[in-house]
Structure formats: structure tokens, C-alpha cells
Design a protein around this motif. Sequence first.
Motif, PDB file in Angstrom:
ATOM      1  N   PRO A  12       6.644  -0.646  10.014  1.00 36.70           N
ATOM      2  CA  PRO A  12       6.397  -0.317   8.602  1.00 36.70           C
ATOM      3  C   PRO A  12       7.683   0.083   7.889  1.00 36.70           C
ATOM      4  O   PRO A  12       8.706   0.340   8.532  1.00 36.70           O
ATOM      5  CB  PRO A  12       5.433   0.864   8.678  1.00 36.70           C
ATOM      6  N   ASP A  13       7.589   0.140   6.576  1.00 31.41           N
ATOM      7  CA  ASP A  13       8.681   0.695   5.762  1.00 31.41           C
ATOM      8  C   ASP A  13       8.601   2.208   5.914  1.00 31.41           C
ATOM      9  O   ASP A  13       7.721   2.855   5.361  1.00 31.41           O
ATOM     10  CB  ASP A  13       8.479   0.284   4.294  1.00 31.41           C
ATOM     11  N   PRO A 105      -2.624  -2.686   9.536  1.00 31.08           N
ATOM     12  CA  PRO A 105      -1.893  -1.784   8.641  1.00 31.08           C
ATOM     13  C   PRO A 105      -1.358  -2.568   7.451  1.00 31.08           C
ATOM     14  O   PRO A 105      -0.803  -3.646   7.614  1.00 31.08           O
ATOM     15  CB  PRO A 105      -0.740  -1.279   9.519  1.00 31.08           C
ATOM     16  N   ASN A 106      -1.610  -2.040   6.305  1.00 28.84           N
ATOM     17  CA  ASN A 106      -1.172  -2.706   5.095  1.00 28.84           C
ATOM     18  C   ASN A 106       0.206  -2.186   4.742  1.00 28.84           C
ATOM     19  O   ASN A 106       0.376  -1.088   4.265  1.00 28.84           O
ATOM     20  CB  ASN A 106      -2.165  -2.390   3.966  1.00 28.84           C
ATOM     21  N   LEU A 107       1.216  -2.984   5.039  1.00 32.94           N
ATOM     22  CA  LEU A 107       2.588  -2.498   4.937  1.00 32.94           C
ATOM     23  C   LEU A 107       3.037  -2.379   3.495  1.00 32.94           C
ATOM     24  O   LEU A 107       2.748  -3.233   2.670  1.00 32.94           O
ATOM     25  CB  LEU A 107       3.508  -3.438   5.694  1.00 32.94           C
ATOM     26  N   VAL A 108       3.761  -1.346   3.262  1.00 30.21           N
ATOM     27  CA  VAL A 108       4.318  -1.148   1.929  1.00 30.21           C
ATOM     28  C   VAL A 108       5.228  -2.316   1.610  1.00 30.21           C
ATOM     29  O   VAL A 108       6.080  -2.686   2.401  1.00 30.21           O
ATOM     30  CB  VAL A 108       5.109   0.164   1.876  1.00 30.21           C
TER      31      VAL A 108
END
Lengths: 451, 391
Positions: A12-13, A105-108
Amino acid sequence: MTATMIKEFRLPDLGEGLTESEIVSWKVGVGDTVSLNQIIAEVETAKAVVELPSPFAGVITALHEQPGTVVEVGKPIVSFEVKDDAGNQTAAAAPAEVALPKREPNLVGYGAVVESTGRPVRRQRTLVQPTPLAEPAPLAEPVETRFANTSTAERPRSTPPVRKLAKDLGVDLESVPGSGPRGLITRDDVRNFVGGGDLPAAAQELAAQEVQPAPAQGEREVRTPIKGVRKFTAAAMVSSAFTAPHVTEFLTVDVTPAMELLARLKENKAFAGHKLTPLTLVARAVLIALRRNPGLNAKWDEANQEIVQFNYVNLGIAAATPRGLTVPNIKDADRLALVDLSTELAELTDTARAGKTSPADLSGGTISITNIGVFGIDAGTPILNPGEAAILAMGAVRKTPWEYQDQVALRQVMTLSLSFDHRLVDGEQGSRFLADVGALLADPGMALAMA
Amino acid sequence: MVTDDAGQGGTAAGQDNYAGHQDGAGHGMVQLITPAGERVSHPEYDLWVKDVSDEQLCSLYEDLVVIRRIDKEATALQRQGELGLWPPLLGQEASQVGSVRSLRDDDFIFPSYRENGVAYCRGVDLADILRVWRGAASGGWDPYTVNMAIPQIVIGAQTLHATGYAMGIQNDGADSAAIVYFGDGATSEGDVNEAMVFAASFQVPLVFFCQNNQWAISEPVRLQSHTQLVDRGAGFGIPSMRVDGNDVLAVMAATRVALDRARRGGGPTFIEAVTYRMGPHTTADDPTRYRDPNELEDWAAKDPIGRVHALLDRKGLFTEEFEAGVRAKADAVARELRAGCTGMPDPEPLDVFKHVYSTPNSWLDRQQDHYSRYLASFGDPAGATQEEGAR
């Protein structure tokens, strides 16, 4: 109930807007059983070293990246084997149907994840990368660089607004004599330096004009404040169009002889290194034709109720520049030999395209030419440059079936469009002028007769 | 009278370790529970927490533990890519619980972005707390359902909103109050100073609750203020208190004093809750780059949860059963938080037009119309549905 599935965890970010991170170390190995939020890795971002807690409870099946590697945000770094009912993150999100795939997971920065709930959702679009609507216009070279080699003596005394004015007008303050106390350079000093206090306001606006940035991708409309060259152009065109009654005439000419002459001249030693174009010949033709038809080289002076007949020709050439339309002119063009005219034309257009036309070159024109042919256009109804009585638009040179020696032949043909101010130019004068220009292009030898 | 100098002579053992203000004359620091968990008496402030029963103390402990767990889970969710950002409150639990649990339902809260523990205690839905940090909404909840505004990211801006709201309370003739949370860094902002001028001039029912967590991102408080923050209140004519922000009872007592003053028409109060941000400023920050690790150790010894644990232990209340119950509660909340986060639907493109104005606005309607037609130009039937649904 005991079915298992493989889950990937993508990097992730970890900060705000990071694009990559380095895997410092793994705290787990393949085959290890991990619990939710157990620390599995240490990762270094541009901002911090952080610990990564496991997003799943399960068994590690693969570590996709070695310690020491810099990984792009969004790339899978570790895979887990998880039980479908292992009490993982989505298990508690009760009402979801079993058949629905669990949310990743919905990544930024990676957009919306496709959802599978009953709710209407937008499918992910794969938009073609839109090309910018316009190439960003090249910026004019910063004024400062032009003075980079000047002496390093103390800066001339002036005030910030004056320095701004000088910069806008492209004036080197070093060379401006100051008339104020202790040599202070005043606003008037700068104005006088560039050619008198009657400098058109447009020239200043031109200098101050900034190049507009290209519109951002995806914008449906772009609102640009009306200022600078655009504002001046608009005011000039409106004033011209609604004060001078325009007449436009067209003449289509077989310019093959002129083009042949052009080819011959290019090979002539006298013109070596000079840029000869159809515009050069048209300009020359206009200058010759004006001798027989001086009435078009004139001006309607409303304020003094006079018609001003110019005994010189300042030949304006409309130029598309990064800053917009400008019409710089060649002073006393009628006194120039063809070779000098070609040099002046080349310099004028180069200067204009670089956005460095001086205000003085923009004022005092007496007649203009606009070359719409370079855009592949044949004819138009040009609007007069304010204060001038005529403007000639030269169209594209096209190979066209044309009458030639009583036969149809493929000839190089150009259409000339002449607009003139009907207040001071009658149809007869305008027509004769246009016919002369046409005749000169159709048979350059006529120049001998007319001159 | 419990007024300006109420903090004078507070027990405050070890207070000189705080904040590098050893020379700080004027205000002592109110403390009712020492870091070791000893209940110390105070002649005035004791009265304000006299009613806090053992049961309530246990309940305060539970809240402290639960919000620490919320904070930990949310931090993990950010590391797992489920939240864009999270501002940890680790170490500030007592300041948040002690203050919010002193409020009435009709009091109104104006938080900064770090009062997520306050939000939990106020009854904000767990998923709603995360909504904005997930980037799924520009605000997580309807402020009027819980009388708590949504997080304010602009440093200190909420102090002005709170002052205005409190002027409204005054105009209504109500006896409710407002409380505004902000940090030590915010006291350097113009907004906060303007708010304090107005609040004092109009004598509004407002509590300025400053959590001095010692660090404005990487800037220590001593660089921003050459006086104790509490001393600033006097310059505005606002009665001020300095309280151990890691002591839930002391915070509660101070907040109750301030609220009582507000309800009686006594005007605003400034509370400096001396605490410490144990974690980073946000998940995008690395405090090891600017902070001495010894400092963290010193403050760990003053942990807000540890001292209540010790106090309950002394009272024989910290049973295994109680501990297990609290842990179960924290686990359940963490699970619900995670589920609420990962199961949160992404917003629709047209959602951006919601909650902008409370009444229809033709200008915005036009923009929405343009945007929905733009979306429809992609030929997506789902988009068309949304377009209709949005009207």
C-alpha cells in the motif's frame, strides 16, 4: 467450510502519495502461520521505516520480493493461504453473500475496486490516456538571460514597478538614461527609451502577456481571463470591423510563372543564404502595385477629419506567435531591394515567433499582408489592422486544372483576398490594386512595366 | 472559588518533568491519580469527581483501553492499505475520555482531526469514524445526530466555529455549552487567538480544550511558546487551568469546572491538558527523525491507562474477569471497526455533490448535471442509473 484460498497483499501507499517503498526485512517466512495484524515485514518509505501488520490470518505461501528491493506501490509482496471462514476481515462484515468475492485492499491512488454487491456500481474504465488538447506553447526565453553578459556594476537605480515595466517591455535598464533624482530611472524614461510616450498600450500588454498553460486532461472547458494580446486583438478587431466599412474582393491567379521565378532566384548566387518564399514575392508585388495605387497606403484619421496618404510603406505581416496574433511591420519596405526584403521578412517572423517583437515594430504599419496559405486555406475576408486601409490575404498555392494557352493544364494557382476600407478606398482603386498584384504574380515580368 | 488560580498548589508530583517549563511560575498542574496509580487528594478538584463511583472508574478504564485499541487497529488498517491516513492518538486517551465523558448530550463538540477517541465515546458509529480517513466521504457523520462536528483538518479553524456556536447558545438562552479541541501547535495560529478574543468579549459558554501533546509535528512546544500555554489564557482574560492530561480524573474535574462556569454564564475557560503524543503525527510521519527516544520512555512511565489499572488494582477492582471483559470489548470493537472499514462501499462519483449545501443550489445543480452527462458519455448503463438516482 474448511476450503482455503490464496490472498495476495499488495504494497500500500504507506505515506501520503508515495509511489514505492523498500522491503527492509521479512519477519516471517514461507510456511509460517500468522495472525491478523502480526508484524510480517519492515518497510522503508521516503518518509519513515514502518512495520507492516498482516492483513490476514493464515499461512504464508510466498514472499514475492527480497529484502533490499524497492517495490512499487500496488505490487503483490506476499501471499497467504487463508481459510474462507477464518474470521478474516470480511468475515465479520455480516450480510455479504458467500458467493461474493472478498474485497481486496483498496489501495490509495489505485481507484475504486470493482464491487460485487447488489448496488449499482460503475465498472472500472480503461480510459485511453487522453492527449493534451494543445501542445504547451513554448515559453519565451526569460528576459534576464538576454542581459546575462552585461557588466556587473551596481544595478541602475529604479523602483520595482519601473523594473517590472522594463522587463515587460524587454528593455535593459542599464542602457536607459535616468532623469530622476540621482539618476533614478522613471517610468517615462523607460517609455521614452522604447519609442516615445505614445507607445500603444497594447505593446505593454503584449509584453506582459503570459503564455497560457495547456488545459488539464479531461477538462470539459477551460476559462481563460481575457487579457494581453487576446484582449488587444479583440479590441482592435471590434474597433476595426465596426468603424471601417470593409469590402473584400477575391482574385484567383495562375502563379506558376511566379513560382518558377522563385525557383530560379533560389539558385541565383545573389540570393544564396536568403529565405525566399511565396510571401516574399507577394510582398514585393504589393509594394510595386502600391506605387500605381497609393490610395490603399493611407489612413482614415477620424479625429482630424483627414485622409492621411503615406509616402512610405510600413508593411505589416500578420504572424501567429505563441502569444497570439501580432502584426509587426517592416519599416520603409518600399525602399528595400528584394534581397533585403527577404532578409527583413525572415527576421520579422523569427522574432515574432520567439515572442521578442519590440513594441516599436508593432506600431506604425500602413498596409498588411496575412498569409493564410501556410495553413492550407484558399481565401478569407481579412479584417483591417486598425488605422490601415487595406489588408491582403494570400491563399495556398495549389496545383489546379486551369486554363493555359487555351488548354486545360495543371497549374499552380493562388487566390488573393483583399479587404479595404471603403471610406477612403473606392471599388475602382481597390480592384485595380488587386488586379495589379495578381498580374505581377501571373507575369513577374510586368514588374518592369509597372516599375 | 474555583477560578483562575484553581490549579495552584495542586499535588502534581513530578510535574517539573513536563514540557521543559521548570521555571513555569503561575500554574501548577492538577493531578488526582499519580503515574503509580495513587489517588491523591486535592482540596478543590476532589469535589468535582466525588460522584465518580468504582463502577464509573471501571467504565472510564474500559473506554481508555477501547480507544487505544481503535487507534491501533486503524493504524494497522492504514498499513494494510485500507485507510489513506490516520492520526494516532496513542498516549492522549485520558485527555479525550476525561473531557468527553464530562459533557451532556446537548453540549456540542468541535474536534480537530485527532479526537477519534472522543468520537467513539460520543457514540459515533465506528465505520463513520473511519469514513473520511478511507477517503470514502468528506465527512463521516451528521454532526447533529451526536452533537459533534466532523474532524477539522485546518489547524485551529474549529475554535472559531465553536465560538460562533457558543454565541448561538447564548442567544438561545440555553444552558448547554460547547467544547473545542485543539493542540499546542494550534495556539500559534491566528484563528485560535481570534476565537479567544471573541469568546472572552462575548463571554460565551465555551471550553477551549488544548491537548498539549508537546509536538506540533516535528516542532516542540517550547519553540512555539516561551511561556506555559496555560498562561496565554490570562492575556485574553480567560480563566485557565493546567491539568495532567494523562490523568483521566483530573481532566474530568477540570472539564466539569469549565462546563459549570459556562452553564452559569461565567464565560469561556482555557484548559491545557499536558499529555504526550506517543506515536507519529500521522501514519505518514516518522518521529524518530526528530525526537529523543528517552523522551518517549519518560512518558511511557506516565501512561494514562497504566495508572488507572494500578488504581483499580489498589482498590481490588481489577479482577481477571474484569480484565477479560474489557479485552473482549476491545476485540469486538476492533473487529467491528475493521469490518466496517473493509466493507465500506466506495462513493459514487456523483456523491461529491452531496452535503455541499443544505438547500438546493442551482449553480451546484448545473455542475452536477454537467458532470453526470459527462459520466454518461462513457456509455455506462450504471452511470446512467446513477445519474437518475442523483436527481
